[in-house]
Design an enzyme around this catalytic site. Structure first.
Site, PDB file in Angstrom:
ATOM      1  N   ASP A 109       0.830  -1.131  -0.105  1.00 56.75           N
ATOM      2  CA  ASP A 109       0.084  -0.112  -0.034  1.00 56.75           C
ATOM      3  C   ASP A 109       0.978   1.393   0.017  1.00 56.75           C
ATOM      4  O   ASP A 109       1.993   1.361  -0.868  1.00 56.75           O
ATOM      5  CB  ASP A 109      -0.817  -0.167   1.198  1.00 56.75           C
ATOM      6  CG  ASP A 109      -2.034   0.941   1.209  1.00 56.75           C
ATOM      7  OD1 ASP A 109      -2.982   0.907   0.423  1.00 56.75           O
ATOM      8  OD2 ASP A 109      -1.995   2.073   2.183  1.00 56.75           O
ATOM      9  N   TYR A 215      -2.738  11.236   1.689  1.00 59.31           N
ATOM     10  CA  TYR A 215      -3.541  11.591   0.703  1.00 59.31           C
ATOM     11  C   TYR A 215      -3.829  12.955   0.335  1.00 59.31           C
ATOM     12  O   TYR A 215      -3.737  13.099  -0.877  1.00 59.31           O
ATOM     13  CB  TYR A 215      -5.003  10.826   1.004  1.00 59.31           C
ATOM     14  CG  TYR A 215      -4.898   9.437   1.389  1.00 59.31           C
ATOM     15  CD1 TYR A 215      -5.225   8.784   0.069  1.00 59.31           C
ATOM     16  CD2 TYR A 215      -4.900   8.851   2.571  1.00 59.31           C
ATOM     17  CE1 TYR A 215      -5.031   7.083   0.240  1.00 59.31           C
ATOM     18  CE2 TYR A 215      -4.783   7.556   2.546  1.00 59.31           C
ATOM     19  CZ  TYR A 215      -4.798   6.576   1.455  1.00 59.31           C
ATOM     20  OH  TYR A 215      -4.834   5.080   1.666  1.00 59.31           O
ATOM     21  N   HIS A 279      -6.770  -6.859  -1.163  1.00 52.05           N
ATOM     22  CA  HIS A 279      -5.855  -5.740  -0.723  1.00 52.05           C
ATOM     23  C   HIS A 279      -4.928  -6.348   0.617  1.00 52.05           C
ATOM     24  O   HIS A 279      -3.950  -5.833   0.672  1.00 52.05           O
ATOM     25  CB  HIS A 279      -6.361  -4.347  -0.717  1.00 52.05           C
ATOM     26  CG  HIS A 279      -5.396  -3.281  -0.377  1.00 52.05           C
ATOM     27  ND1 HIS A 279      -4.659  -2.854  -1.348  1.00 52.05           N
ATOM     28  CD2 HIS A 279      -5.214  -2.650   0.919  1.00 52.05           C
ATOM     29  CE1 HIS A 279      -3.684  -1.849  -0.887  1.00 52.05           C
ATOM     30  NE2 HIS A 279      -4.167  -1.672   0.510  1.00 52.05           N
TER      31      HIS A 279
END
Length: 299
Positions: A109, A215, A279
């Site tokens: 990730d 982010y 994931h």
């Protein structure tokens, strides 16, 4: 094998707390977690590969910048990729000494995003790279610009950039954050045991601004309708170290098209798609991950 939690005080003022197993001075395996996880997700791999029977490696897994108890600077600008990669580079130097390198970096990730950048810009710091469901920046930029399915799958990134994201994520006992870990039907996965769930909640309770700032600081997100195409510098794209990519094909956020064309940027590449995995491949199929890393280390 005992796992210890220690701290490196890096030269540029950041403290990275890390979990470690194995003797200092042995060849280094560096493990990098992603959102919304912590260094403890790697504990089984740290203990396994530190054993003499499995190589006797020095295994280190930091809590990345922004994740407690590591340093969590308050400004969004403190989470630009250049600074996050600087942390990882300094950690490798602290562990291996001047001129040293990690035998391998293993990353998932957001940890994978940092590892791709490190391998492209400072390849002398690592000998091998193993990526688990973390898109190469060139492939991610391409798919975000051209693939409506990936654009839709990545819409959650806009939510995490909201100024109230931390408060919303903490509501109802971290219901939304647990939703990131859930099965497609919304149920709690078997790997999320009560003990592990408690560790996640303790991590999240210590602060969510740092994780959300990854982010907010990143230019890689679904574009606005009037946004010009993102152009990444070529030096960020080519990775020449031997690289193995493990990819859970049922990842709802990172679609299999992200694997297309990787060999144009990564000439020494092996891709291992994993049907039925999501994931959270590290949790779902730990033996497969162990075997893949063992294979990479023998090359």
């Amino acid at each position: 094998m005992e796992i210890r939690q220690l701290v490196h005080h890096l030269p540029h003022g950041i403290e990275l707390h890390y979990r470690s197993a194995g003797e200092a001075g042995q060849p280094l395996l560096l493990f990098l977690h992603g959102f919304p996880e912590g260094a403890f997700i790697w504990d089984e791999l740290l203990a396994h590969f530190a054993e003499a029977a499995h190589g006797g490696w020095r295994c280190v897994a930091p809590f990345l910048r922004g994740y407690a108890p590591s340093s969590a600077p308050p400004e969004v600008a403190d989470y630009r990729a250049r600074l996050l990669v600087q942390d990882i580079a300094a950690l490798i130097r602290a562990e291996t000494g001047a001129g040293g390198s990690a035998a391998a970096v293993i990353a998932h990730d957001w940890g994978g995003a940092l590892a791709w950048n490190l391998a492209a810009l400072q390849p002398e710091l690592l000998q091998r790279l193993m990526i688990v469901n973390a898109p190469h920046p060139g492939a991610f930029a391409r798919e975000l610009q051209t693939n409506p399915a990936q654009q839709q799958a990545s819409r959650y990134m806009h939510f995490l950039c909201r100024p109230d994201a931390e408060a919303l994520l903490a509501e109802d006992g971290f219901r939304r954050l647990e939703g990131f870990l859930a099965r497609p039907d919304g149920s709690r996965p078997e790997w999320l045991t009560p003990a592990l769930r408690q560790r996640y909640h303790a991590l999240w309770s210590a602060g969510l601004s740092g994780p959300c700032n990854y982010y907010r600081a990143s230019p890689l997100r679904p574009p606005a309708t009037d946004a010009p195409p993102l152009q990444l510098p070529p030096e960020l794209l080519t990775v020449r170290v031997p690289t193995r990519v493990l990819w859970g094909l049922e990842d709802p956020a990172l679609l299999p098209a992200l694997l297309d064309g990787l060999d144009a940027w990564v000439p020494r590449l092996q891709v291992q798609p994993v049907p039925g995995a999501s994931h959270w491949l590290v949790h779902e199929q730990p033996e497969l991950v162990r075997q893949a890393l063992a294979g990479l280390l023998q090359e």
